[in-house]
Design a protein around this motif. Structure first.
Motif, PDB file in Angstrom:
ATOM      1  N   LEU A   5      36.787 -86.598 -10.947  1.00  0.00           N
ATOM      2  CA  LEU A   5      37.661 -85.790 -10.105  1.00  0.00           C
ATOM      3  C   LEU A   5      37.016 -85.548  -8.744  1.00  0.00           C
ATOM      4  CD1 LEU A   5      38.944 -83.092 -12.620  1.00  0.00           C
ATOM      5  CD2 LEU A   5      40.138 -85.129 -11.803  1.00  0.00           C
ATOM      6  N   ALA A  35      49.201 -78.315  -6.238  1.00  0.00           N
ATOM      7  CA  ALA A  35      48.907 -79.639  -5.672  1.00  0.00           C
ATOM      8  C   ALA A  35      49.652 -79.853  -4.360  1.00  0.00           C
ATOM      9  CB  ALA A  35      49.264 -80.738  -6.672  1.00  0.00           C
ATOM     10  N   CYS A  49      45.010 -83.299  -9.020  1.00  0.00           N
ATOM     11  CA  CYS A  49      45.475 -82.106  -9.751  1.00  0.00           C
ATOM     12  C   CYS A  49      46.991 -81.961  -9.687  1.00  0.00           C
ATOM     13  CB  CYS A  49      44.761 -80.863  -9.243  1.00  0.00           C
ATOM     14  SG  CYS A  49      45.331 -80.264  -7.661  1.00  0.00           S
ATOM     15  N   ARG A  50      47.685 -83.058  -9.601  1.00  0.00           N
ATOM     16  CA  ARG A  50      49.148 -83.009  -9.451  1.00  0.00           C
ATOM     17  C   ARG A  50      49.839 -82.295 -10.605  1.00  0.00           C
ATOM     18  NH1 ARG A  50      47.686 -88.080 -10.397  1.00  0.00           N
ATOM     19  NH2 ARG A  50      48.441 -89.100 -12.275  1.00  0.00           N
ATOM     20  N   ASP A  51      49.195 -82.202 -11.767  1.00  0.00           N
ATOM     21  CA  ASP A  51      49.789 -81.508 -12.907  1.00  0.00           C
ATOM     22  C   ASP A  51      49.256 -80.088 -13.082  1.00  0.00           C
ATOM     23  OD1 ASP A  51      51.334 -83.752 -13.553  1.00  0.00           O
ATOM     24  OD2 ASP A  51      49.679 -84.632 -14.690  1.00  0.00           O
ATOM     25  N   CYS A  52      48.515 -79.594 -12.100  1.00  0.00           N
ATOM     26  CA  CYS A  52      47.955 -78.245 -12.164  1.00  0.00           C
ATOM     27  C   CYS A  52      49.062 -77.205 -12.107  1.00  0.00           C
ATOM     28  CB  CYS A  52      47.028 -77.975 -10.980  1.00  0.00           C
ATOM     29  SG  CYS A  52      45.526 -78.927 -10.987  1.00  0.00           S
ATOM     30  N   ALA A  79      35.079 -79.489 -10.070  1.00  0.00           N
ATOM     31  CA  ALA A  79      36.495 -79.836  -9.899  1.00  0.00           C
ATOM     32  C   ALA A  79      37.352 -78.816 -10.647  1.00  0.00           C
ATOM     33  CB  ALA A  79      36.749 -81.253 -10.404  1.00  0.00           C
ATOM     34  N   PHE A  81      40.297 -77.661 -10.005  1.00  0.00           N
ATOM     35  CA  PHE A  81      41.740 -77.703  -9.860  1.00  0.00           C
ATOM     36  C   PHE A  81      42.484 -78.294 -11.039  1.00  0.00           C
ATOM     37  CE2 PHE A  81      42.558 -75.604  -6.110  1.00  0.00           C
ATOM     38  CZ  PHE A  81      41.419 -75.707  -5.361  1.00  0.00           C
ATOM     39  N   ARG A  82      41.787 -78.765 -12.044  1.00  0.00           N
ATOM     40  CA  ARG A  82      42.500 -79.218 -13.243  1.00  0.00           C
ATOM     41  C   ARG A  82      43.320 -78.046 -13.786  1.00  0.00           C
ATOM     42  NH1 ARG A  82      43.913 -83.986 -14.194  1.00  0.00           N
ATOM     43  NH2 ARG A  82      41.846 -84.829 -14.042  1.00  0.00           N
ATOM     44  N   VAL A  83      42.725 -76.883 -13.841  1.00  0.00           N
ATOM     45  CA  VAL A  83      43.410 -75.633 -14.177  1.00  0.00           C
ATOM     46  C   VAL A  83      42.835 -74.575 -13.248  1.00  0.00           C
ATOM     47  CG1 VAL A  83      43.897 -73.912 -15.955  1.00  0.00           C
ATOM     48  CG2 VAL A  83      43.631 -76.305 -16.604  1.00  0.00           C
ATOM     49  N   PRO A  84      43.579 -74.195 -12.205  1.00  0.00           N
ATOM     50  CA  PRO A  84      43.008 -73.260 -11.224  1.00  0.00           C
ATOM     51  C   PRO A  84      42.975 -71.818 -11.734  1.00  0.00           C
ATOM     52  CG  PRO A  84      45.214 -73.911 -10.583  1.00  0.00           C
ATOM     53  CD  PRO A  84      44.877 -74.701 -11.809  1.00  0.00           C
TER      54      PRO A  84
END
Length: 102
Positions: A5, A35, A49-52, A79, A81-84
């Protein structure tokens, strides 16, 4: 951290936090689509992170301002932003006390 990431640069992290602590329109977009908002600052990170999604109400402008230096360090080293999750109201300090998940 997932090694593949992309990370925010220090300048991008500062821009993100400055906008989260002052720009109501940006905050609204970030809350609904992190995102999309991040894409205006760091397109490569935004793509990763489009799916965050946010995991609760966005922290206040004051919370972001108070935790700014610690968040910059985390945002440029991990990283997140996977789950902020460290952007949730009332959770910034608690999340920053724990090391990031591998």
């Amino acid at each position: 951290m997932t090694p593949d990431l992309p990370l925010l640069s220090p300048e991008q992290a500062l821009q993100l936090l400055d906008r989260l602590s002052s720009d109501d329109a940006f905050r609204a977009v970030f809350h609904e689509a992190p995102a999309k908002a991040l894409g205006t600052i760091a397109p490569d990170v935004a793509e990763a992170c489009r799916d965050c999604s946010t995991q609760g109400p966005l922290a206040s402008k004051e919370e972001f301002a108070q935790a700014r230096d610690r968040l910059v360090e985390r945002l440029t080293a991990d990283a997140v932003f996977r789950v902020p999750h460290c952007f949730v109201s009332g959770e910034i300090d608690a999340q920053l006390r724990h090391p990031p998940a591998p």
